[in-house]
Design a protein around this motif. Structure first.
Motif, PDB file in Angstrom:
ATOM      1  N   UNK A 101       0.817  -1.217   0.000  1.00  0.00           N
ATOM      2  CA  UNK A 101       0.000   0.000   0.000  1.00  0.00           C
ATOM      3  C   UNK A 101       0.853   1.270   0.000  1.00  0.00           C
ATOM      4  N   UNK A 102       2.141   1.109   0.222  1.00  0.00           N
ATOM      5  CA  UNK A 102       3.030   2.246   0.400  1.00  0.00           C
ATOM      6  C   UNK A 102       3.847   2.044   1.669  1.00  0.00           C
ATOM      7  N   UNK A 103       4.547   3.067   2.090  1.00  0.00           N
ATOM      8  CA  UNK A 103       5.378   2.987   3.297  1.00  0.00           C
ATOM      9  C   UNK A 103       4.709   3.750   4.427  1.00  0.00           C
ATOM     10  N   UNK A 104       4.480   3.065   5.543  1.00  0.00           N
ATOM     11  CA  UNK A 104       3.870   3.704   6.708  1.00  0.00           C
ATOM     12  C   UNK A 104       4.954   4.452   7.481  1.00  0.00           C
ATOM     13  N   UNK A 105       4.737   5.731   7.687  1.00  0.00           N
ATOM     14  CA  UNK A 105       5.707   6.581   8.388  1.00  0.00           C
ATOM     15  C   UNK A 105       5.006   7.287   9.541  1.00  0.00           C
ATOM     16  N   UNK A 106       5.030   6.694  10.743  1.00  0.00           N
ATOM     17  CA  UNK A 106       4.407   7.360  11.888  1.00  0.00           C
ATOM     18  C   UNK A 106       5.177   8.632  12.235  1.00  0.00           C
ATOM     19  N   UNK A 107       4.440   9.737  12.403  1.00  0.00           N
ATOM     20  CA  UNK A 107       5.099  11.015  12.670  1.00  0.00           C
ATOM     21  C   UNK A 107       4.384  11.727  13.811  1.00  0.00           C
ATOM     22  N   UNK A 108       5.138  11.977  14.882  1.00  0.00           N
ATOM     23  CA  UNK A 108       4.594  12.589  16.103  1.00  0.00           C
ATOM     24  C   UNK A 108       4.601  14.108  15.989  1.00  0.00           C
ATOM     25  N   UNK A 109       3.491  14.720  16.401  1.00  0.00           N
ATOM     26  CA  UNK A 109       3.365  16.173  16.416  1.00  0.00           C
ATOM     27  C   UNK A 109       2.893  16.642  17.793  1.00  0.00           C
ATOM     28  N   UNK A 110       3.397  17.788  18.214  1.00  0.00           N
ATOM     29  CA  UNK A 110       3.072  18.370  19.513  1.00  0.00           C
ATOM     30  C   UNK A 110       2.369  19.707  19.276  1.00  0.00           C
ATOM     31  N   UNK A 111       1.204  19.902  19.912  1.00  0.00           N
ATOM     32  CA  UNK A 111       0.369  21.075  19.688  1.00  0.00           C
ATOM     33  C   UNK A 111       0.115  21.819  21.005  1.00  0.00           C
ATOM     34  N   UNK A 112      -0.039  23.132  20.907  1.00  0.00           N
ATOM     35  CA  UNK A 112      -0.497  23.926  22.041  1.00  0.00           C
ATOM     36  C   UNK A 112      -1.185  25.174  21.503  1.00  0.00           C
ATOM     37  N   UNK A 113      -2.313  25.516  22.107  1.00  0.00           N
ATOM     38  CA  UNK A 113      -3.078  26.705  21.718  1.00  0.00           C
ATOM     39  C   UNK A 113      -3.429  27.486  22.991  1.00  0.00           C
ATOM     40  N   UNK A 114      -3.121  28.775  22.957  1.00  0.00           N
ATOM     41  CA  UNK A 114      -3.422  29.626  24.100  1.00  0.00           C
ATOM     42  C   UNK A 114      -4.248  30.831  23.700  1.00  0.00           C
ATOM     43  N   UNK A 115      -5.138  31.243  24.610  1.00  0.00           N
ATOM     44  CA  UNK A 115      -5.992  32.413  24.401  1.00  0.00           C
ATOM     45  C   UNK A 115      -5.774  33.376  25.559  1.00  0.00           C
ATOM     46  N   UNK A 116      -5.421  34.613  25.246  1.00  0.00           N
ATOM     47  CA  UNK A 116      -5.198  35.620  26.277  1.00  0.00           C
ATOM     48  C   UNK A 116      -6.547  36.279  26.600  1.00  0.00           C
ATOM     49  N   UNK A 117      -6.995  36.158  27.829  1.00  0.00           N
ATOM     50  CA  UNK A 117      -8.326  36.720  28.154  1.00  0.00           C
ATOM     51  C   UNK A 117      -8.395  38.211  27.854  1.00  0.00           C
TER      52      UNK A 117
END
Length: 283
Positions: A264-280
């Protein structure tokens, strides 16, 4: 080190998915100005102009090659209205979008700071190239206007076999004399929880998470092609043409062992780190 927009865009749809997952968490209604910090070739920045149709949208990148490609993107009549995962063959015109809302600037992340009208700041797969970026975050959060949003995504790639193999090979006896000072530190990003605390300490309402995308890559040696657009670039820039070919041959052999192809192709697991901030907003 020069960047190749065309190489980076080979896997545009895979690189776009984390961006859209990130931006979907930003709930700004009518921001005055939206900044894409480390914008690369600009195709994703253009989608921000569609998401917020009255905002000024500015992409900033330290690569002149990327900014040139991004300005061609902004000159398109349909800038911000096409599928960013499907790069176009024709990007020959240079300029801005017809409305003048989308533009691109050459600039360094380290020397950047939010302006009083930067209601949304997005940085996607860029801060990993700035080892000291966590030290910059408190100042950015402080300068963010009341009601503003800060959204970041960084690849947690240091633990991936593709990147571990790259470092091992670059630091081996055969290559260390040429490459020991070329690669960035082994880990330049933190865990999601660390970014969450950084934002909470600054008084932001925040959320953070990690995702490992099981990417299915097509073609021969696709993991090598993937890293050619990012982590491998400093190595290739430091080597001669012959040495680059020899290094890639050794690296490709080890990548095939670590990431065997399937029908089917090459499986490439790729980790991502997310953060979202809202200033009141101020009361």
């Amino acid at each position: 080190m020069r960047w190749s927009p065309s190489q980076y865009d080979l896997f545009a749809s895979h690189r776009a998915t984390p961006f859209f997952d990130l931006v979907s968490r930003v709930q700004a209604d009518s921001p005055r100005r939206v900044v894409d910090l480390g914008c690369g070739p600009g195709s994703l920045t253009a989608t921000l102009a569609e998401r917020w149709p009255v905002a000024e949208v500015v992409g900033i990148d330290s690569s002149a090659d990327m900014i040139e490609a991004a300005r061609r993107e902004a000159a398109r009549p349909d800038a911000g209205q096409r599928d960013a995962g499907q790069p176009d063959a024709d990007r020959s015109d240079v300029g801005q979008d017809p409305a003048g809302r989308l533009r691109f600037e050459l600039g360094d992340i380290v020397g950047w700071s939010p302006s009083p009208t930067d209601d949304v700041v997005v940085t996607n797969a860029a801060l990993q190239w700035v080892p000291e970026h966590r030290a910059l975050l408190p100042g950015w959060f402080d300068a963010l206007p009341d009601g503003g949003w800060f959204a970041m995504q960084v690849p947690g790639s240091a633990v991936l076999p593709s990147h571990v193999i790259l470092r091992e090979l670059a630091l081996s006896a055969a290559w260390a004399p040429l490459l020991s000072d070329v690669l960035r530190p082994a880990e330049t990003v933190a865990d999601a929880g660390d970014y969450l605390v950084d934002m909470l300490e600054a008084g932001l309402e925040a959320q953070a998470w990690e995702t490992t995308y099981q990417q299915l890559l097509p073609g021969a040696d696709p993991v090598l092609e993937w890293v050619r657009g990012t982590a491998l670039r400093p190595v290739l820039a430091a080597l001669s043409t012959d040495d680059s070919a020899a290094f890639e041959a050794q690296y490709a052999s080890r990548l095939r062992e670590a990431y065997p192809a399937t029908r089917f192709g090459t499986v490439y697991p790729f980790r991502r780190v997310f953060a979202v901030g809202h200033k009141p907003a101020a009361r």
